[in-house]
Scaffold this motif. Structure first.
Motif, PDB file in Angstrom:
ATOM      1  N   VAL A  14       9.079  -3.127   8.261  1.00 53.45           N
ATOM      2  CA  VAL A  14       7.739  -2.627   8.566  1.00 53.45           C
ATOM      3  C   VAL A  14       7.162  -3.592   9.605  1.00 53.45           C
ATOM      4  CG1 VAL A  14       5.452  -2.115   7.665  1.00 53.45           C
ATOM      5  CG2 VAL A  14       7.485  -1.623   6.276  1.00 53.45           C
ATOM      6  N   ILE A  49       4.159  -6.915   5.341  1.00 51.40           N
ATOM      7  CA  ILE A  49       4.970  -6.465   6.477  1.00 51.40           C
ATOM      8  C   ILE A  49       6.134  -7.429   6.699  1.00 51.40           C
ATOM      9  CG2 ILE A  49       3.074  -5.279   7.616  1.00 51.40           C
ATOM     10  CD1 ILE A  49       2.698  -7.881   9.228  1.00 51.40           C
ATOM     11  N   LEU A 375       5.653   5.985   4.554  1.00 50.36           N
ATOM     12  CA  LEU A 375       6.176   4.704   4.051  1.00 50.36           C
ATOM     13  C   LEU A 375       7.247   4.899   2.978  1.00 50.36           C
ATOM     14  CD1 LEU A 375       2.998   2.427   4.019  1.00 50.36           C
ATOM     15  CD2 LEU A 375       4.918   2.409   5.639  1.00 50.36           C
ATOM     16  N   TYR A 468      -2.398   0.323   1.364  1.00 51.91           N
ATOM     17  CA  TYR A 468      -1.289  -0.149   2.199  1.00 51.91           C
ATOM     18  C   TYR A 468      -0.523  -1.268   1.485  1.00 51.91           C
ATOM     19  CZ  TYR A 468      -1.985   2.388   6.621  1.00 51.91           C
ATOM     20  OH  TYR A 468      -2.042   3.350   7.603  1.00 51.91           O
ATOM     21  N   LEU A 472       3.359  -0.924   0.452  1.00 53.42           N
ATOM     22  CA  LEU A 472       4.379  -1.794   1.041  1.00 53.42           C
ATOM     23  C   LEU A 472       5.130  -2.569  -0.045  1.00 53.42           C
ATOM     24  CD1 LEU A 472       2.465  -2.940   4.238  1.00 53.42           C
ATOM     25  CD2 LEU A 472       4.371  -1.336   4.079  1.00 53.42           C
TER      26      LEU A 472
END
Ligand code: GLC
Length: 545
Positions: A14, A49, A375, A468, A472
């Motif tokens: 990511v 990320i 995602l 988010y 993730l």
């Protein structure tokens, strides 16, 4: 110092795009900088990320926000110094974040030493041969050498100001301040290998290649009868795009990266269609990734999305490449706004105050649903700074603050990309919402940014930022990026698929959709997404069974 390697990290990475001038400003001049980024590295690593991609921070007169590079081996004082970059890189690596930098090889700035030399030199000289200079047509060379138009509007040719009687013209597929290089010249090829080594020696993990489909032009530069403005979305056609010879350049760069230990990558910004043509850029001896713009441009549309996903996965698998998923970047209207338009598949070139204004709440719900959908897909995903806050496009910027050259070059016909580039809100109650200590911002921020500031979302259940983070984390725990997609349903009202035991359902219709009996919800795009065992419209849910 490099980061400990899982091999092929980029296959499921990511990658977060930092647009440096708009991320965070440490010195108060209203323009973001590298120290500003350094101040938020904790935030970035907590987001979950794997890597950062920096849009250009090189020495530049900023005619196209840094995509006009005057010195490829130094940082513009606006953004800091090479020492700032080295410190940032070490800090990022120390946190396990890889760093990709932007390479702009199609054109230089007109302030680049090579172009200045070329202007001062004779027609036909070695200095002019680094660019695409041609004599003009007409009795006195007063007409452009061919009919190509610039992506930013107007002719793709400008007559050079060299004081001669019939000055030559130079090609610029973008702004006149961005002269195109001559990629059939070995000196240009050698120079860019050297630039790659300069940044690889500093320890970067890869490069995003700007306009990767434009470097090589068809020999003879023949006329072309479709306006390039019509082309960018599916811009494979025409003698200026996607020429077969361009791949030799990337094979050469692949070999340069292979000289270095570790696992470094090239990612193509190539507006190329059909998908088979794009997949040529990610053959095993070329680049590792290409942005999947086909998917990005489909919009909020289950049929189009499914077709695009299947196309991308199939064509990439045929060459052994990973697929990337992108919803927003600095060149397009933010997806939280696009998806709030009456036609959520439309593709505006910016949105101005006089144009249809998006439904902000609907757009944000769909954006969150689309992000959650994306995602869970196998492959690599890109996040554009601020989308994790649910930021909308600034759709009411006054025209007199616009800086995108496409606005001026089209006489305002194209609104341009400034609305996607507005400085990030960090702190709701601070000047410039915490973007800069003085309150200065190179573009004004809309009032809607206050409620979306990072400090209003951190730790707040149901906020876009926490969505988010959770997505993730789960994506990593389940290894979704390395999984495989299996469709479990698709029609005009929904898409559903399974990947490594995670089931994903998105509701594109107008009515609630029942979840299978026994579904255990892992994550939902809104706190109210599932009511009485059914998924509400414009929502996505991840569940297990
Ligand atoms: C790419 C960049 C864009 C820039 C253009 C010219 O498309 O993403 O921002 O204007 O190239 O360099």
């Amino acid at each position: 110092m490099g980061v400990a390697e899982p091999t092929d990290w980029w296959r499921d990475a990511v990658i977060y795009q930092i647009y440096p001038r708009s991320f965070a400003d440490s010195d108060g001049d209203g323009i973001g900088d590298l120290r500003g980024v350094a101040g938020h590295l904790g935030y970035l690593s907590e987001l979950g990320i794997d890597a950062l991609w920096f849009s250009p921070f090189y020495v530049s007169p900023q005619a196209d926000a840094g995509y006009d590079v005057a010195d490829y081996r130094d940082i513009d004082p606006l953004f800091g110094t090479l020492a700032d970059f080295d410190a940032l890189l070490a800090n990022a690596h120390g946190r396990g974040l890889r760093v990709i930098v932007d390479l702009v090889p199609n054109h230089t700035s007109k302030e680049h030493a090579w172009f200045r030399e070329a202007v001062a030199a004779e027609p036909g000289s070695a200095a002019r041969e680094r660019y695409l200079f041609r004599d003009g047509l007409g009795r006195h060379g007063e007409l452009a050498p061919n009919n190509w138009t610039s992506v930013f509007g107007g002719s793709a040719w400008t007559q050079v100001d060299d004081g001669r009687e019939a000055p030559q013209w130079y090609l610029h597929l973008f702004d006149p301040a961005q002269p195109d290089l001559n990629w059939r010249n070995p000196e240009v090829i050698a120079e860019f290998k050297d630039i790659l080594r300069f940044w690889l020696d500093r320890g970067v993990d890869g490069f995003r290649i700007d306009v990767a489909h434009g470097l090589v032009k068809q020999a003879g530069l023949p006329d072309w009868h479709i306006k390039s403005a019509e082309l960018e979305g599916g811009g494979n056609r025409g003698p200026m795009w996607d020429q077969d010879d361009v791949h030799d350049i990337y094979r050469g760069w692949n070999a340069v990266l292979a000289e270095y230990a570790g696992d470094r990558i090239l990612v193509a910004e190539a507006w190329v269609a059909p998908a088979e043509r794009l997949s040529r850029y990610v053959r095993s001896d070329e680049m590792q990734q290409a942005f999947n713009f086909d998917f990005m441009t489909v919009g909020w549309d289950p049929v189009g999305m499914k077709e695009s996903i299947d196309r991308a996965l199939t064509t990439n698998a045929a060459v052994g490449a990973t697929t990337t998923w992108v919803l927003s970047n600095h060149d397009v209207v933010r997806h939280a706004s696009r998806f709030g338009l009456k036609d959520a598949t439309s593709w505006p070139r910016g949105i101005g105050a006089h144009e249809e204004q998006p439904d902000a709440a609907l757009g944000l719900s769909r954006a969150r649903a689309a992000t959650l959908f994306v995602l869970a897909l196998p492959g690599s995903a890109y996040i554009y700074e601020g989308e994790e806050l649910g930021l909308p496009e600034h759709t009411t910027l006054p025209d007199d603050v616009r800086q995108d050259p496409s606005f001026a070059r089209t006489g305002g016909a194209e609104t341009g990309r400034d609305g996607a580039r507005v400085p990030i809100p960090w702190v709701a109650d601070a000047p410039a919402y915490g973007f800069s200590p003085t309150g200065a911002t190179w573009l004004p921020q809309p009032p809607a940014f206050a409620a979306l500031a990072a400090d209003r979302q951190e730790g707040v259940e149901g906020s876009t930022l926490e969505l988010y983070r959770a997505a993730l984390r789960l994506r990593r725990e389940h290894g979704l990026g390395r999984g495989a997609l299996e469709w479990t349903g698709a029609d005009a009202a929904h898409l559903s698929f399974a990947n490594r035991g995670v089931r994903v359902l998105t509701n594109f219709g107008a009515r609630p959709l029942p979840l299978p009996v026994g579904a255990r919800i892992l994550l939902a795009s809104e706190p109210d997404a599932v009511v009485d065992g059914a998924l509400a419209p414009d929502r996505t849910v991840w569940f297990a069974q």
